[in-house]
Design a protein around this motif. Structure first.
Motif: not given
Length: 381
Positions: A41-48, A260-266
């Motif tokens: 849940x925390x990861x997906x909230x971070x991504x949002x 390139x671009x990258x999102x980092x979650x966690x």
């Protein structure tokens, strides 16, 4: 001008069975059961939050689930993460999805479960096949488990897998290093990451350094290893990356190295996003400790900053010069938003010193440039 870059996603799972003495990554020894649903849940909230922050709707070029030891998580939890990501960003049949695995935390059903969850590439942290070296490196697996993990990866129904292998280990001879590498080659992975052990600050090895081989032996190990890998059909495309053809190169790591671009979650994850409308580059870092990251109502973002124009040439070269493929001035301009005049002097010096070679508006790192990469990079500071 800055151009749209491919978008990757890095997902960090910070827990390990125990912390290895050479590891400087954000990892935490497991002291109790992991609340997998809470972390998902925390990861997906971070991504949002990141998607909203940067107004993103680009498809994903690659996903990398790293750690820590992601293979500690159940296949269901990995599936829940990937399902959630797919509801927010486009994952295509061509998207590379890698999961890091420790040979001591896997069995046949688990690898097959990861594949069913959507993982199509595994990266297995073997580090060595020598029992004495594994003990000194603090690894929880033994030689047989390392071999078994590679065999299971072949049977798991995934596209490809990588073996991580170190050289330059404590009192390691050329013969011992080649024995390790031959064992890895015999397991027939499509990709090998073969790199020298380095002693990093804030590690147990930094406090009590092991006795590493002399520089001359390290150089002999490297030369012998490159020859052995080439003879086995592995093409070197980056300083420590070898694949059985271009199709098996790590697309995720290539996106890093090609800026390139990258999102980092966690926990502690880093991200880099290009805003072509504002002609800016942004970097994000998330909260490091799981307790803070999982705190209800708290933003996962630790800090966020724009990359100054003065920093962009070095950042570009620090990544791009690791590759064996030439780069063009057009590549540089689209990744940094800067003109060629920002690096003209440095390029001329590098070519004059034999560290780079110019060909038709492209620049190739020479063998001497790879050997003295830090000297080459210093020209772009």
């Amino acid at each position: 001008m800055l151009a749209v870059q491919p978008l990757s996603l890095y997902i960090h799972i910070p827990w390990c069975v125990q912390k290895c003495p050479y590891c400087d990554f954000n990892s935490h020894a497991l002291k109790q059961d992991i609340d997998e649903p809470a972390y998902v849940r925390a990861l997906l909230k971070d991504l949002d939050d990141d998607i909203e922050r940067f107004k993103l709707n680009r498809p994903l070029h690659s996903i990398f689930i790293g750690g820590g030891t992601p293979s500690l998580f159940s296949a269901k939890a990995i599936g829940d993460i990937l399902e959630g990501v797919g509801k927010r960003l486009t994952i295509s049949a061509d998207t590379e999805i890698t999961l890091e695995a420790n040979p001591g935390t896997v069995e046949a059903d688990k690898f097959k479960g990861f594949a069913a969850a959507g993982v199509n590439r595994l990266s297995i942290g073997v580090q060595s096949f020598a029992s004495d070296k594994l003990i000194k490196l603090g690894r929880i697996h033994d030689t047989n488990q390392a071999i078994r993990a590679a065999e299971l990866a072949h049977q798991a129904g995934i596209r490809s897998f990588n073996l991580d292998l170190m050289h330059g280990l404590e009192q390691q001879s050329v013969t011992a290093a080649m024995d390790d590498l031959r064992q890895a080659i015999n397991l027939n992975p499509q990709h090998l990451s073969w790199y020298q052990l380095t002693i990093e600050p804030n590690t147990a090895f930094y406090s009590k350094p092991p006795t590493l081989p002399e520089d001359e032996i390290l150089w002999d190990i490297q030369e012998a290893g490159f020859e052995l890998l080439a003879s086995a059909g592995y093409q070197q495309y980056e300083i420590s990356a070898f694949s059985k053809g271009e199709a098996f190169q790590s697309r995720h790591n290539l996106n890093y190295w090609q800026n390139g671009d990258y999102l980092g979650i966690g926990c502690g994850a880093h991200g880099k996003i290009t805003d072509i409308n504002g002609q800016t580059i942004h970097r994000t870092v998330k909260i490091k400790h799981p307790k803070g990251y999982l705190e209800p109502g708290r933003s996962a973002l630790d800090h966020w900053h724009q990359v100054a124009e003065a920093e962009r040439p070095f950042e570009y070269m620090m990544n791009r010069l690791r590759l064996f493929k030439p780069f063009s001035l057009s590549d540089y301009q689209q990744a940094t938003g800067l003109g060629a005049d920002s690096i003209d002097d440095a390029l001329q010096q590098a070519c004059g010193k034999g560290l780079l070679e110019a060909r038709n508006n492209h620049f190739q790192v020479t063998p001497q440039g790879h050997r003295y990469l830090n000297d080459l990079l210093s020209l772009f500071l």
